[in-house]
Design a protein around this motif. Structure first.
Motif, PDB file in Angstrom:
ATOM      1  N   GLU A  17       0.841  -1.071  -0.001  1.00  0.00           N
ATOM      2  CA  GLU A  17      -0.248   0.183   0.033  1.00  0.00           C
ATOM      3  C   GLU A  17       0.924   1.260   0.036  1.00  0.00           C
ATOM      4  OE1 GLU A  17      -3.560   2.166   2.276  1.00  0.00           O
ATOM      5  OE2 GLU A  17      -3.404   0.098   2.686  1.00  0.00           O
ATOM      6  N   PRO A  18       1.644   1.377   1.043  1.00  0.00           N
ATOM      7  CA  PRO A  18       2.528   2.812   0.847  1.00  0.00           C
ATOM      8  C   PRO A  18       3.330   2.861  -0.305  1.00  0.00           C
ATOM      9  CG  PRO A  18       3.555   1.123   2.469  1.00  0.00           C
ATOM     10  CD  PRO A  18       2.156   0.808   2.041  1.00  0.00           C
ATOM     11  N   LEU A  19       3.727   1.869  -1.164  1.00  0.00           N
ATOM     12  CA  LEU A  19       4.573   2.063  -2.330  1.00  0.00           C
ATOM     13  C   LEU A  19       3.708   2.283  -3.499  1.00  0.00           C
ATOM     14  CD1 LEU A  19       6.945  -1.138  -1.937  1.00  0.00           C
ATOM     15  CD2 LEU A  19       7.457   1.249  -1.377  1.00  0.00           C
ATOM     16  N   ILE A  20       2.602   1.899  -3.477  1.00  0.00           N
ATOM     17  CA  ILE A  20       1.696   2.135  -4.595  1.00  0.00           C
ATOM     18  C   ILE A  20       1.272   3.753  -4.307  1.00  0.00           C
ATOM     19  CG2 ILE A  20      -0.642   1.689  -5.809  1.00  0.00           C
ATOM     20  CD1 ILE A  20      -0.167  -1.276  -4.678  1.00  0.00           C
ATOM     21  N   ALA A  21       0.745   3.942  -3.041  1.00  0.00           N
ATOM     22  CA  ALA A  21       0.388   5.272  -2.767  1.00  0.00           C
ATOM     23  C   ALA A  21       1.518   6.159  -3.351  1.00  0.00           C
ATOM     24  CB  ALA A  21       0.094   5.395  -1.385  1.00  0.00           C
ATOM     25  N   GLU A  22       2.762   5.870  -2.862  1.00  0.00           N
ATOM     26  CA  GLU A  22       3.972   6.702  -3.447  1.00  0.00           C
ATOM     27  C   GLU A  22       3.813   6.971  -5.056  1.00  0.00           C
ATOM     28  OE1 GLU A  22       7.175   9.334  -3.299  1.00  0.00           O
ATOM     29  OE2 GLU A  22       5.525   9.147  -1.839  1.00  0.00           O
ATOM     30  N   GLY A  23       3.584   5.610  -5.658  1.00  0.00           N
ATOM     31  CA  GLY A  23       3.599   5.858  -7.218  1.00  0.00           C
ATOM     32  C   GLY A  23       2.568   6.605  -7.686  1.00  0.00           C
ATOM     33  N   LEU A  24       1.632   6.531  -7.154  1.00  0.00           N
ATOM     34  CA  LEU A  24       0.369   7.377  -7.585  1.00  0.00           C
ATOM     35  C   LEU A  24       0.821   8.993  -7.249  1.00  0.00           C
ATOM     36  CD1 LEU A  24      -2.453   7.905  -8.485  1.00  0.00           C
ATOM     37  CD2 LEU A  24      -3.202   7.621  -6.136  1.00  0.00           C
ATOM     38  N   ARG A  25       1.315   9.138  -6.012  1.00  0.00           N
ATOM     39  CA  ARG A  25       1.758  10.681  -5.941  1.00  0.00           C
ATOM     40  C   ARG A  25       2.770  11.118  -6.813  1.00  0.00           C
ATOM     41  NH1 ARG A  25       5.435  13.715  -3.832  1.00  0.00           N
ATOM     42  NH2 ARG A  25       6.757  12.158  -3.257  1.00  0.00           N
ATOM     43  N   ARG A  26       3.587  10.119  -7.133  1.00  0.00           N
ATOM     44  CA  ARG A  26       4.982  10.455  -7.989  1.00  0.00           C
ATOM     45  C   ARG A  26       4.330  10.711  -9.507  1.00  0.00           C
ATOM     46  NH1 ARG A  26      10.549   9.019  -6.728  1.00  0.00           N
ATOM     47  NH2 ARG A  26      10.737   9.107  -4.304  1.00  0.00           N
ATOM     48  N   GLU A  27       3.213  10.175  -9.771  1.00  0.00           N
ATOM     49  CA  GLU A  27       2.793  10.199 -11.262  1.00  0.00           C
ATOM     50  C   GLU A  27       2.391  11.540 -11.649  1.00  0.00           C
ATOM     51  OE1 GLU A  27       2.572   8.002 -14.689  1.00  0.00           O
ATOM     52  OE2 GLU A  27       2.148   6.785 -12.953  1.00  0.00           O
ATOM     53  N   HIS A  28       3.082  11.715 -12.852  1.00  0.00           N
ATOM     54  CA  HIS A  28       2.696  13.402 -13.057  1.00  0.00           C
ATOM     55  C   HIS A  28       1.124  13.522 -13.409  1.00  0.00           C
ATOM     56  CE1 HIS A  28       2.803  16.971 -15.702  1.00  0.00           C
ATOM     57  NE2 HIS A  28       4.141  17.041 -15.046  1.00  0.00           N
ATOM     58  N   ARG A  29       0.646  14.715 -13.116  1.00  0.00           N
ATOM     59  CA  ARG A  29      -0.544  14.935 -13.327  1.00  0.00           C
ATOM     60  C   ARG A  29      -1.209  15.014 -14.769  1.00  0.00           C
ATOM     61  NH1 ARG A  29      -3.365  15.038  -9.106  1.00  0.00           N
ATOM     62  NH2 ARG A  29      -3.745  16.950  -7.786  1.00  0.00           N
ATOM     63  N   ASP A  30      -0.316  14.879 -15.626  1.00  0.00           N
ATOM     64  CA  ASP A  30      -0.748  14.884 -16.881  1.00  0.00           C
ATOM     65  C   ASP A  30      -1.028  13.387 -17.372  1.00  0.00           C
ATOM     66  OD1 ASP A  30      -0.801  17.621 -17.286  1.00  0.00           O
ATOM     67  OD2 ASP A  30       0.946  17.622 -18.086  1.00  0.00           O
ATOM     68  N   GLN A  31      -0.187  12.519 -16.821  1.00  0.00           N
ATOM     69  CA  GLN A  31      -0.215  11.125 -17.126  1.00  0.00           C
ATOM     70  C   GLN A  31      -1.643  10.502 -16.245  1.00  0.00           C
ATOM     71  OE1 GLN A  31       1.781   9.637 -19.310  1.00  0.00           O
ATOM     72  NE2 GLN A  31       2.697  11.673 -19.520  1.00  0.00           N
ATOM     73  N   GLN A  32      -2.694  10.895 -16.915  1.00  0.00           N
ATOM     74  CA  GLN A  32      -4.178  10.247 -16.262  1.00  0.00           C
ATOM     75  C   GLN A  32      -4.109   8.811 -16.410  1.00  0.00           C
ATOM     76  OE1 GLN A  32      -7.332  12.223 -17.413  1.00  0.00           O
ATOM     77  NE2 GLN A  32      -6.597  14.214 -16.454  1.00  0.00           N
ATOM     78  N   ARG A  33      -3.769   8.276 -17.657  1.00  0.00           N
ATOM     79  CA  ARG A  33      -3.962   6.569 -17.536  1.00  0.00           C
ATOM     80  C   ARG A  33      -3.007   5.946 -16.570  1.00  0.00           C
ATOM     81  NH1 ARG A  33      -1.638   2.264 -20.613  1.00  0.00           N
ATOM     82  NH2 ARG A  33      -3.101   0.929 -21.264  1.00  0.00           N
ATOM     83  N   GLY A  34      -1.706   6.383 -16.400  1.00  0.00           N
ATOM     84  CA  GLY A  34      -1.088   5.969 -15.299  1.00  0.00           C
ATOM     85  C   GLY A  34      -1.538   6.098 -13.990  1.00  0.00           C
ATOM     86  N   ARG A  35      -1.899   7.316 -13.804  1.00  0.00           N
ATOM     87  CA  ARG A  35      -2.491   7.701 -12.496  1.00  0.00           C
ATOM     88  C   ARG A  35      -3.819   6.746 -12.260  1.00  0.00           C
ATOM     89  NH1 ARG A  35      -1.975  11.942  -9.496  1.00  0.00           N
ATOM     90  NH2 ARG A  35      -4.216  12.631  -9.269  1.00  0.00           N
ATOM     91  N   ALA A  36      -4.568   6.417 -13.269  1.00  0.00           N
ATOM     92  CA  ALA A  36      -5.795   5.916 -12.953  1.00  0.00           C
ATOM     93  C   ALA A  36      -5.443   4.437 -12.736  1.00  0.00           C
ATOM     94  CB  ALA A  36      -6.498   5.516 -14.547  1.00  0.00           C
ATOM     95  N   PHE A  37      -4.356   3.735 -13.149  1.00  0.00           N
ATOM     96  CA  PHE A  37      -3.838   2.546 -12.853  1.00  0.00           C
ATOM     97  C   PHE A  37      -3.467   2.479 -11.501  1.00  0.00           C
ATOM     98  CE2 PHE A  37      -3.462   1.205 -17.638  1.00  0.00           C
ATOM     99  CZ  PHE A  37      -4.060   0.151 -17.736  1.00  0.00           C
ATOM    100  N   HIS A  38      -2.429   3.393 -11.093  1.00  0.00           N
ATOM    101  CA  HIS A  38      -1.973   3.263  -9.670  1.00  0.00           C
ATOM    102  C   HIS A  38      -3.315   3.356  -8.756  1.00  0.00           C
ATOM    103  CE1 HIS A  38       2.266   4.134 -11.041  1.00  0.00           C
ATOM    104  NE2 HIS A  38       2.356   3.455 -10.004  1.00  0.00           N
ATOM    105  N   ALA A  39      -4.088   4.399  -9.293  1.00  0.00           N
ATOM    106  CA  ALA A  39      -5.351   4.337  -8.360  1.00  0.00           C
ATOM    107  C   ALA A  39      -6.143   3.064  -7.962  1.00  0.00           C
ATOM    108  CB  ALA A  39      -6.335   5.478  -8.728  1.00  0.00           C
TER     109      ALA A  39
END
Length: 106
Positions: A17-39
């Protein structure tokens, strides 16, 4: 693949959980697809950790992001997450998530 996602898939949700949360936090705002996967992965991990409210909130973020990108794969992940909520169908966060999901996919 992120270490957190790999740990989640290996059945280590507390470590993941903390590692995935950090991955989501680090994903650039413009990378919505990557953010969606992390979320999605974060919501799934939160659910495995017993944090239903938090999982539904995070899944709502994944759903919001999924509606902004054309990705059948993300939609499939969100629908898969929904199936894992069946045991909690009468809980308020699940009911709210289902309503949001129906609206987004209608």
């Amino acid at each position: 693949m992120d270490t957190g996602i790999a740990l989640a898939q290996l059945g280590e949700p507390r470590q993941a959980e903390p590692l995935i949360a950090e991955g989501l936090r680090r994903e650039h705002r413009d990378q919505q697809r990557g953010r969606a996967f992390h979320a999605f992965w974060l919501a799934s991990t939160q659910l495995r950790n017993g944090a239903l409210d938090q999982a539904c909130s995070t899944a709502s973020l994944a759903l919001d992001l999924a509606t902004n990108v054309d990705s059948p794969r993300i939609v499939g992940h969100v629908r898969e997450f929904h199936t894992h909520l069946a045991a909690h169908a009468q809980e308020a966060p699940v009911i709210a998530f289902e309503a949001k999901m129906r609206e987004a996919f209608s």
